[in-house]
Structures are given as C-alpha cells and as structure tokens.
Design a protein around this motif. Sequence first.
Motif, PDB file in Angstrom:
ATOM      1  N   PRO A 119      16.178  -2.045 -35.244  1.00  0.00           N
ATOM      2  CA  PRO A 119      15.214  -0.963 -35.473  1.00  0.00           C
ATOM      3  C   PRO A 119      15.799   0.453 -35.371  1.00  0.00           C
ATOM      4  CG  PRO A 119      14.944  -1.872 -33.300  1.00  0.00           C
ATOM      5  CD  PRO A 119      15.990  -2.687 -33.951  1.00  0.00           C
ATOM      6  N   GLY A 120      17.071   0.636 -35.214  1.00  0.00           N
ATOM      7  CA  GLY A 120      17.580   2.000 -35.169  1.00  0.00           C
ATOM      8  C   GLY A 120      17.764   2.522 -33.758  1.00  0.00           C
ATOM      9  N   ASN A 121      17.946   3.807 -33.625  1.00  0.00           N
ATOM     10  CA  ASN A 121      18.320   4.366 -32.323  1.00  0.00           C
ATOM     11  C   ASN A 121      17.301   5.364 -31.793  1.00  0.00           C
ATOM     12  OD1 ASN A 121      20.908   3.099 -31.791  1.00  0.00           O
ATOM     13  ND2 ASN A 121      21.494   4.089 -33.703  1.00  0.00           N
ATOM     14  N   ASP A 122      16.006   5.104 -32.051  1.00  0.00           N
ATOM     15  CA  ASP A 122      15.008   6.086 -31.664  1.00  0.00           C
ATOM     16  C   ASP A 122      14.482   5.911 -30.248  1.00  0.00           C
ATOM     17  OD1 ASP A 122      15.187   7.450 -34.042  1.00  0.00           O
ATOM     18  OD2 ASP A 122      13.875   6.022 -35.042  1.00  0.00           O
ATOM     19  N   SER A 123      14.908   4.885 -29.566  1.00  0.00           N
ATOM     20  CA  SER A 123      14.592   4.772 -28.144  1.00  0.00           C
ATOM     21  C   SER A 123      15.737   4.020 -27.494  1.00  0.00           C
ATOM     22  CB  SER A 123      13.273   4.019 -27.922  1.00  0.00           C
ATOM     23  OG  SER A 123      13.484   2.632 -28.053  1.00  0.00           O
ATOM     24  N   VAL A 124      15.798   4.059 -26.173  1.00  0.00           N
ATOM     25  CA  VAL A 124      16.879   3.362 -25.478  1.00  0.00           C
ATOM     26  C   VAL A 124      16.814   1.873 -25.780  1.00  0.00           C
ATOM     27  CG1 VAL A 124      17.752   2.759 -23.210  1.00  0.00           C
ATOM     28  CG2 VAL A 124      17.040   5.098 -23.684  1.00  0.00           C
ATOM     29  N   GLN A 125      15.578   1.339 -25.758  1.00  0.00           N
ATOM     30  CA  GLN A 125      15.419  -0.098 -26.006  1.00  0.00           C
ATOM     31  C   GLN A 125      15.841  -0.459 -27.419  1.00  0.00           C
ATOM     32  OE1 GLN A 125      13.576   1.588 -23.951  1.00  0.00           O
ATOM     33  NE2 GLN A 125      13.526   0.258 -22.147  1.00  0.00           N
ATOM     34  N   ALA A 126      15.476   0.395 -28.375  1.00  0.00           N
ATOM     35  CA  ALA A 126      15.851   0.112 -29.758  1.00  0.00           C
ATOM     36  C   ALA A 126      17.369   0.099 -29.899  1.00  0.00           C
ATOM     37  CB  ALA A 126      15.225   1.146 -30.690  1.00  0.00           C
ATOM     38  N   SER A 127      18.031   1.041 -29.242  1.00  0.00           N
ATOM     39  CA  SER A 127      19.489   1.068 -29.325  1.00  0.00           C
ATOM     40  C   SER A 127      20.090  -0.210 -28.768  1.00  0.00           C
ATOM     41  CB  SER A 127      20.036   2.259 -28.539  1.00  0.00           C
ATOM     42  OG  SER A 127      19.507   3.441 -29.039  1.00  0.00           O
ATOM     43  N   GLU A 128      19.503  -0.686 -27.659  1.00  0.00           N
ATOM     44  CA  GLU A 128      20.019  -1.928 -27.084  1.00  0.00           C
ATOM     45  C   GLU A 128      19.845  -3.090 -28.037  1.00  0.00           C
ATOM     46  OE1 GLU A 128      17.977  -2.272 -23.446  1.00  0.00           O
ATOM     47  OE2 GLU A 128      19.191  -0.731 -22.481  1.00  0.00           O
ATOM     48  N   GLN A 129      18.714  -3.095 -28.736  1.00  0.00           N
ATOM     49  CA  GLN A 129      18.510  -4.179 -29.693  1.00  0.00           C
ATOM     50  C   GLN A 129      19.528  -4.108 -30.814  1.00  0.00           C
ATOM     51  OE1 GLN A 129      14.408  -4.026 -30.886  1.00  0.00           O
ATOM     52  NE2 GLN A 129      13.770  -3.856 -28.766  1.00  0.00           N
ATOM     53  N   VAL A 130      19.830  -2.892 -31.242  1.00  0.00           N
ATOM     54  CA  VAL A 130      20.833  -2.744 -32.296  1.00  0.00           C
ATOM     55  C   VAL A 130      22.174  -3.288 -31.807  1.00  0.00           C
ATOM     56  CG1 VAL A 130      22.145  -1.100 -33.660  1.00  0.00           C
ATOM     57  CG2 VAL A 130      19.689  -0.833 -33.417  1.00  0.00           C
ATOM     58  N   PHE A 131      22.498  -2.995 -30.561  1.00  0.00           N
ATOM     59  CA  PHE A 131      23.738  -3.515 -29.999  1.00  0.00           C
ATOM     60  C   PHE A 131      23.715  -5.044 -29.957  1.00  0.00           C
ATOM     61  CE2 PHE A 131      26.299  -4.578 -26.145  1.00  0.00           C
ATOM     62  CZ  PHE A 131      27.533  -4.358 -26.737  1.00  0.00           C
ATOM     63  N   SER A 132      22.588  -5.592 -29.487  1.00  0.00           N
ATOM     64  CA  SER A 132      22.448  -7.056 -29.456  1.00  0.00           C
ATOM     65  C   SER A 132      22.635  -7.635 -30.840  1.00  0.00           C
ATOM     66  CB  SER A 132      21.053  -7.441 -28.952  1.00  0.00           C
ATOM     67  OG  SER A 132      21.040  -7.529 -27.577  1.00  0.00           O
ATOM     68  N   ASN A 133      21.954  -7.042 -31.795  1.00  0.00           N
ATOM     69  CA  ASN A 133      22.053  -7.553 -33.164  1.00  0.00           C
ATOM     70  C   ASN A 133      23.484  -7.490 -33.664  1.00  0.00           C
ATOM     71  OD1 ASN A 133      19.364  -8.155 -33.421  1.00  0.00           O
ATOM     72  ND2 ASN A 133      18.821  -6.115 -34.148  1.00  0.00           N
ATOM     73  N   THR A 134      24.187  -6.410 -33.291  1.00  0.00           N
ATOM     74  CA  THR A 134      25.574  -6.281 -33.727  1.00  0.00           C
ATOM     75  C   THR A 134      26.422  -7.407 -33.158  1.00  0.00           C
ATOM     76  OG1 THR A 134      25.227  -3.910 -33.689  1.00  0.00           O
ATOM     77  CG2 THR A 134      27.493  -4.673 -33.853  1.00  0.00           C
ATOM     78  N   VAL A 135      26.215  -7.690 -31.873  1.00  0.00           N
ATOM     79  CA  VAL A 135      26.987  -8.771 -31.256  1.00  0.00           C
ATOM     80  C   VAL A 135      26.664 -10.100 -31.928  1.00  0.00           C
ATOM     81  CG1 VAL A 135      27.318 -10.061 -29.126  1.00  0.00           C
ATOM     82  CG2 VAL A 135      27.211  -7.571 -29.072  1.00  0.00           C
ATOM     83  N   MET A 136      25.381 -10.343 -32.127  1.00  0.00           N
ATOM     84  CA  MET A 136      24.958 -11.615 -32.757  1.00  0.00           C
ATOM     85  C   MET A 136      25.591 -11.779 -34.126  1.00  0.00           C
ATOM     86  SD  MET A 136      22.462 -13.192 -31.105  1.00  0.00           S
ATOM     87  CE  MET A 136      21.989 -12.787 -29.492  1.00  0.00           C
ATOM     88  N   VAL A 137      25.459 -10.757 -34.926  1.00  0.00           N
ATOM     89  CA  VAL A 137      25.905 -10.895 -36.306  1.00  0.00           C
ATOM     90  C   VAL A 137      27.424 -11.000 -36.338  1.00  0.00           C
ATOM     91  CG1 VAL A 137      26.132  -8.484 -37.034  1.00  0.00           C
ATOM     92  CG2 VAL A 137      25.215 -10.142 -38.595  1.00  0.00           C
ATOM     93  N   SER A 138      28.103 -10.372 -35.372  1.00  0.00           N
ATOM     94  CA  SER A 138      29.561 -10.484 -35.335  1.00  0.00           C
ATOM     95  C   SER A 138      29.985 -11.890 -34.954  1.00  0.00           C
ATOM     96  CB  SER A 138      30.145  -9.489 -34.333  1.00  0.00           C
ATOM     97  OG  SER A 138      29.643  -8.212 -34.583  1.00  0.00           O
TER      98      SER A 138
END
Lengths: 226, 632, 286
Positions: free
Chosen positions: C44-63
């Motif tokens: 969902p992008g970087n518009d909240s701390v939680q959203a940023s964490e999800q982006v990081f999680s997604n990055t790890v998953m997809v990697s």
Amino acid sequence: MSDVAHPATEYSIVEGEPPELMGRNLNSAGHLLASATAFFFLAFVFAYFYLRSLNNDHLWRPKHVDPSLTLGTLVMALTVASALLVRLGVLDHRAARRAQWRLKGALALVAGLIAIVLQFVEWVSAGFGPADGGYASVFIGWTAFNVLFVLGTLFWLENLLATAFRYRRIPSGAPAPGEASGDAGRLGHDIADPLSLVRSGLESLSFYWAFLAGLGVLAWIVLYLI
Amino acid sequence: MSAVAVEVRPPLWRRLIGFNALTAVVFGIGGYYLGWFIGHHINGASVAYLGVGGIDQNDLSVFLGYFLGVAGFLIGMGFGVYPWARLRGYPPSLREKEQQGVGRYFGLCTDHKVVGIQYLCGIGLFFFIGGLNAMLIRVELLSPARQVFPAGQYLTLVGMHGTMMMGIMSSAILGPFANYFVPLMIGARRMAFPRIESLTFWLLMAGGAILTTTIFFGGFPTGWTGYQPLNDQANTGMDSYIVFFALVGISMCLLGLNMIATIVTMRAPGLTWSRLPIFCWGVLSTAVLQLLAAPVLIAVLGMAMLDRTAQTTFFIPSGGGSPYLYQNLFWVFGHPEVYILALPGFAIVLELLPVFARKPLWGYRLAVAGMLGVTLLSWLVWQHHLFMSGINSNLRPFYMLSTELISIPTGFTFLCGLMTLWRGQIRFTVPMLFCLAWFFNFLIGGLSGVFLSDVPSDVTTHGSFFSMAHFHYTIMGGLVFTFFAAIYYWIPKMTGFQLNERLGKIHFWVMFIAFNSTFAPLFAAGFLGQARRDVTYPAHLQFINDWVSISAFVLGASMLVFLYNFVHSLLFARIKAPVNPWSSLSIEWQLPSPVPVHNFDQIPVFTSDPYGYGEPSRPSALPAASPAGGSS
Amino acid sequence: MAPPAVTPASPSVAHGKRFLIAWIVLSAIATPLVAIFLGPAIPPGNDSVQASEQVFSNTVMVSISTPVCVFVLLFLLYVFASFRSRGSALVDGPPIRGDARIQLIWMVVTSATVLFLAGFGTYELLKSGSGGGQGPNAAFQPAGYKRALDVQVIGQQWEFTYRYPTYGGVEVPHLVLPADTLIRLHVTSLDAIHSFWAYQLGVKADANPGVDNIVYVETKGPLQFDIHCAELCGLWHGYMFDTGHVVGASTFAAWIKRQQSYFEPVMRYLPPYATNYLPDPSRRAG
C-alpha cells in the motif's frame, strides 16, 4: 495384454464375495460413522465453551434457564442402558443364543424410544425456550440433533431385530431369491444369508451405539453437571 | 452398450412409471408443497401455497418444504425401497438396477461405473451453471458505474457462483473418477456401499437444484461463506443456501466414508499399502477430510437453521451468541474443504505423470507423506482466514506458522512430480498438458498463498481480489485443470470412444492462456484496492477489470470448445478408442472399454505397483488369474 | 505388445549440474532486480508506518518467492527441452524411483525457508501490529501505545461513522486524523460484520457487533485516503466507501472543535461512548 475381464462373461459366475467382506465393510463403516459423529458434536461442545466464555450481553445463562436434572439423567441412563443391552445381545448372538439376543434387542429398542420420549417431555417442561440465551441455544440444538442421531441408530437396531424375528425359525442359509429382498420383481443378487447380515450389522451397530451413548454421557456432563 | 439383451420392451409410457428421475422430480415438488403447507400451519402464517414470486419470511415452511422435497425426491428415485424392506426385516439385495440400458443413468443404480458417469454429467451441469454465474459477474464488472444487475442480484450471483463451485466441485474428482476407478484400481467389483454411493450423487443433484431455487426467494447476500449475523438477517433465499450446503455436507461425508471403507477393506490380494496407486492415496486423504470436515459444516448450518427458525441465538451477540462462533466453526470446515478441492488435483497429477513421462513415480513414499501431511495440517490453520477479525490475536503467530508449514508437504508433491519428469520420455498429450499446467498454476497459487499467510502482507490482500485470484489459481488452476486432465485421460476407458485430440489441444491452450490472463491481473487489482464481492470499484481500475472480463469470456468460450468436443466425439463421431491408448500399466487400462458390469472375471492378484515403467519385470503389476467364463 | 526400449540410466550429459548452475545464475540476477524494483512498488505505499512495514514484508516475500519461481519454471522448461519423447516409438525412461539425498536436501531447504518466513512474519507483526485488527486484548502493543489517540470506528449497514472519546465522544460521518500520531482505532459494528479498510494507511480490521477490535496506526504527513468495507455486509456493501484525511495537528484541533460545536445539539441523543454497542437483536433488517 493379460485378459482380466470379458464383457460376455455371465454375471452370475463372477458374483459371490468372501462372506466376511460384509462384516469388514460394516465394521469400518461403524468406526468411520462414529468419527464423523464425533466431529459433528464437537461443534456443539465448542459452541458451549465458546459462548460460555464470551458470555455476550450477560445472556449466557439467565437464572430461569435450568433444565431438569432428573429428566436429563434419565435420558442419559436409558441411552446407556440401551447400548449395554445391545452389547449383551452381541455376546448372545455370538454364542448362538438367538432368542436371548432378540429379547435384549427389543428391550434396548424400547429403552431408546423411552429416552426420546423423555427428551421431548424435558423440552416441553423446561420452562425456557430456545431464544433464552447462549446456553438455551446450545441445549436445544445439541439435544435436538442428538435425538436425530439416536432415532437413526434405533432405526438400524429395528432393522436388525426385524430381520432376526423374520428368520427366527431358519437355522441359517438362504431364503428364495425374490423373497430375500422383499421385492419379487427385482433382479436379485441377494445377500444369501440373512443371519450373517444380522451378525455383521449387530457388531457394527453395537460399537456405534455405544459410542453415541458415550457422546450422550458427554452431553449430560456438559449440559447438566458443569 | 453394444449387446443389449433382446427382450420385449414395454411401451415408453410404461417404462416412465416406476422409480426414476421423473418420478423423483414429481415427488420432490409434491414433497416441497407438503412441507410448505405443514410449515404454514405450524407457524400460523397466512397461507400462500404458490410460493413462487413473493418473498415470504416463514423460514420454517421453506425448510420443511425443502426437507420433504428432498425426501420425496429420494423416494421417487427409489431410495425408499431399501429402508422399507429393512424395516420389515427383509435383507437387502446388494445390487440394484444394473441391467444395461440408458434408463439406469436416470435413477438409483449401484454400479459404480454408472455412478461415475452420472457424477461426471451432473457435476458438469452445475459447473456450467456456476461458470455462467461467473460470466455474469464479469459482465457486471465491465464498468464501475453502470450497473447491469441490481445490487441484490449481483450478490446472489456472487454467492451462487461461490457456493455452487465450492459445494458441487468438492466432488469433482472423487465423484466421477474415484467412484469409477478406485474399485478398478484396487481390484474390486464394487464400492463398499453401492447404494450410499448412488445416494451421494442424488443428494448432490437435489442440493444443486435447491440452490438454484434461491432466485425464487430473493437470493442470498452472504457469498459462499454465509457469515453471521448477515445470514440470520437475510430473507428466505438464505434457506436455500443452508439446505444446499447441508446436503452437500451429507453427500461429501458419505462419499468420504464409502471411499475409505472401500480402500481399506476391498483391496485385492497383494495390493499392499505401498503398492496402492498414488491416486488412491490422494482419494483416501481427501476422503478423510470429507468425512471429518463435513459434519462440522452440517452442525454449523444446523445451528444457523435453528437461529432462523426456532429463534435460538447461537450467532446473535445481543442474545448471548457470537458471530465469531460461526466464523470459527465455518473455517474449521472451510480450510479442510480447500484441501478437499486441492488434494485430488495432486493425486491426478502424480498418477498421470508416470504414464506420460514413461518413468516410475519418483519418491512414492514422499508423495504419500506429502498428501497425508497436508491432510493433517489442514486442521490446524483455520484462523488464518480471520487474521483481521480480532479473534485470538495472540494466536496469530501460531496460525502463521502452521499455514506456512503446509507448504512443506505441498512441496513434496512438487518435488515428486518434477523429479518424475526428470530424464523421462515426455509425451505431450492433452491430459499431460493439463497436468503440466497444474505445476504453473499451483506454483503461482501457492506463492500468493504465502502472502496471505503472513499477517503484515495479509492486511492489504485479505478480502481483496488478491485472495480471490489466489484461490482461483489453486482451485481452478489446481482442481479444474486436473479435472480436465482426468476427463481427457479416462474418457476412452469410461465410454470406449476417443475425444478429438486437436480440439483438446485447442481447448487446453485457449483455457490456459485465458485463465492466466483472467486471474493474474486480479492480483494487481487486489493490491490496488479492489475489494471482493463489490458491485463497484475505483474508476482507475476499469482497464484491469475490462481486460479481466474479456479474458474471462474467452475462458468461458474455451469450455464451449470442450463441450463441443465432448458431445461431438461421444455422440456423433464415435471413433472407437484402443483398449490402452496411453500404454499405461495401471490395471484399469487392461480391462475392456467400456468396463463390463462385473469389472473382473476373477479378482486379480497384485505383485507390484503400477509404475514399473522401464523396469524389466514390467507386466507383473497385474497378473490376473485366468478368466473364468470367457475365452481369449 | 513388446516392452518398449529403455533409455540408459547413466546420463551422457550432466543435466543436474547444468540445471543447478542455470538456476543459481538466473536467481542471482532476478532476485536483486525483484527486491529493488518490484518489491517497493507493491502497495500500500509509505503513507503510514504500518503501510511501510507491509511494503517491506511484501518485498521480502516477493524476493524469497523469486528463486522458488525460477526453480520450478526453469525446471519445467529444461525438462521440456531435454526430455521430450522424440519419434513415434514408445520409449521408457530410466526406472529411477527416488533419491534419499535429494529428498533430504529438499526437506531441509523448504523447512528452513518456511521457518524463516514464519519467524520474520511474527517479528513484523509483534513490532507494531502491522495494521491488522488485533482484538480487544492483544498481548503485544506497539511502543508508546499508552499515548495513542483513541478513535472509534462504527460500522453499520452501510456506512462508517467515527467517535472521538478524547473529545467528548463526538460522532462524525467522516474520518479525520492528526498527522504524525499513533492512533488506536476501536473498530466495532452495530449489525453485520464489516471490515474497515483504510487503504493508504495499511489498516484493515473487521467490525464485529459486540467486539472492540483494536488496530494501531501511526500516521505520517497530511494525506487523503480511501476507506472501504472489505467484508460482505449486505445489499449496499459495494457502496460502503468513504474518504478520510490525515491533517496537521493544528488543523485537526480546529476541525474537532468545530465538530464538537456542530454536533452539540444531537449529542444527548447518542448513547454514551462505549467500546461496543448492542442494538436490538438484528433480525430481519434487510
């Protein structure tokens, strides 16, 4: 290519199975049915403890929701007695005391039916309805479905009793093909020996009925004692 | 159906009277109105015997109508004869209505091969209806603003599509193919309980018909999950859902029971557990899930029914109940259900790969362990459907772990499948193409599942088109593709006729490309914020949705290619298939096509598993004893 | 039928080695590309701390998914190219029935991957709740949760309303949140189950009747975000959406003051603020 079958083979030639197969099938079916039944009532056990722990709106169990312990115990005891009688009937049948088995089976049937009647009496005289909170819901639901299962099992018991009474005079062996199925117009590959049918059915029924009675005891403990 | 016994056939009208599908429908409708009548008198509501048209809130009469309708249907089908005979103490006949003729396909028949073909056609019918619903959903989603269907109708379409597919397709492999081929593969002449086998099929058909009638009662708004308290709120269309799913549950439970009993007790001599075809292992693990998960579904639907009729408060928070109870119990059933749909796919793939790679199944024990592991683990993961619901949030790490653990046994299946291909002699026949597509689809489905099992990633993907795309990849990509693989593989044995190979390949490629073109973009749509089951969506997603809709129509059209192939090849072209067109070593291919009623002249003796490709002792898999009656 | 010829079991080409090298090379190229370019682009992008964490999680998953994906697809392509049956004669492959070493390696590798993923997910989850509904009594709370601003989200068919207990329990029809603040959303429902999905904030929490479903979100700068119901809740579920705003602290203070005075006349008809409200039994409402 090895020839394992031919379309033209006479059907009657290939018919005929090892006689113990029916017993094995029914035996495994009894156990499988019991495990399925366990999972069915597990849902109610879960519902009981889940709703009890949540106690939403303090409506788990209002004061007046208090079913009769006497009737509940009677229902449970009659179910257990019926299962015990069937078990004893199995022992009789194994020992070729067929008259005794028929008597015990009939008594077990009557005990089961009385249990169901008493369950109806309890619902009518309970003083609360299904809408009176979580406990009332679980109580009504659990006992109602239990009655359905008990009725089905009693139907099974009745079938075996009816067969046993119908063939009480023959020592063993096959009746005439049309007669055996009760439908003279049917193409028959009939079960040759009704007595083996009673035996294998009885063994399986006895296990299942004992299991269901055990679930009845569980229901009694959960619904009345805890 | 070549040599029908010559006998004097009575006129047509006389043959229509008796226990058959026609009588069953008449009795079913009669039973429905009887129940309706009784229900109205119990509830004392206004009498409106012609229920069609108006929405009536007397749930009791609807339920009673459905129950008596089903009872009438089954009695009309001939299922009443057996209990009536038993009630009077007559022992039953083991087999019923197995004589040749088309009529046996329209009634109670205890021949497992007839039931298999009944299942294939019946499931095909409802698969078609469910697929049509999907097409209509995609028509609606062509535009975010313009509504083709009113909101309520749209939800009914979504619910019917989901419920039909989850319910009917639970038996998609076990119904047609396990019923037909498990007895053959294990060297038996019948299933353990042939009458129950037939009952499961007709219950499913009665259920499918009942679900379709929901449109007369205003449909239902809950989707296939039927969440409370919306379920309790909904109008009488909801009753169709409840009765349908309960019937499917009973059917599944009995089907599973029958399968387990058959595989456990009826195996021919020499067929030890380590020689059992992998397909039977897959069927067995699926059957265990069906046997044990379906009762939970029936129980929870029973509670929902009591909430709607007897006014109990299982799921009503202001009455001492809890909607969480429904969610918990539903998913205790629901997650094994997902594997009820996926496991048969594994089984088909692993069964077919050795035939077309001309190699033994690689890692037989590991493959079995994989399926059993999935069976076991599928019981421990249900709350991953509820990560956002606020239930037991402290248990979320556990459910995250258990969910991800499932990928280990699933990985076994992948390893065994892939290594079976390694250094094989692969033949790209139509069934093989569908099996190979499974690898691709299930890979995507499985990897996207890891996103859903991880709570941080699940926040965005949960309840969005991402999860929808995920389970279409696993179920449509995993089950429906293997369903077609099984059809193309086994139809020559079931009917004795060939399917057109060229049309089959066209079907495969159109279906495979359209399938991916339909569902791959939906991952993106989900991530971009499109929620499931919405009649509308953000305007900037219209391009994706239009793309998906058009792909879905192509996907639907590919089914028509199949339908044409199926009907044309079997009814018009009728080219005789060789006895063993794939040169398979499995025993069912050593039997004549179609298989005679009695299956085997003598019960065969097994000396090895059916995967001895390339091994010197090859034909030893099935040295049947010398035939008893026929000549050779 | 004569038994088909059998291809020799001993390979003339070292297929295994060749495939493994190809896989390692391809993965080594693809994984960093995915991690650098695809991962951060996943919503969902970087518009909240939680959203940023999800982006990081997604990055790890997809990697992590990338080498797996490459493995299976490359394997299939390799197999199709090398091991297809040529000619019309039926030839059997070598009768290999398994290899304990490969099985063991496979088990160890998949288990390690899975355990890593579960551990990583748990860590991410416990750090800040990662934007998912965590119910009334989660054991783990994000840092500084005591100072969080309470906001209640009430779902009903078919709209969300919001109450601010810190500001007299005023109930407003649109969500406005202060920037750079840890916010504790109490999500509940009056009828069916809804799900509060604030897309750009990376928040999703089911609204259950009678349940106080808490979710933490730490806002960043000013933002306009989409709110959507993500759980089927009946007829107009598809139209249950809204727009929320994250605004600066002073703007928020002015706004909430305005709301308090604006809704003053109706406040006495509202039930007092509570973590959940039990309306009349929700029977046959629609």
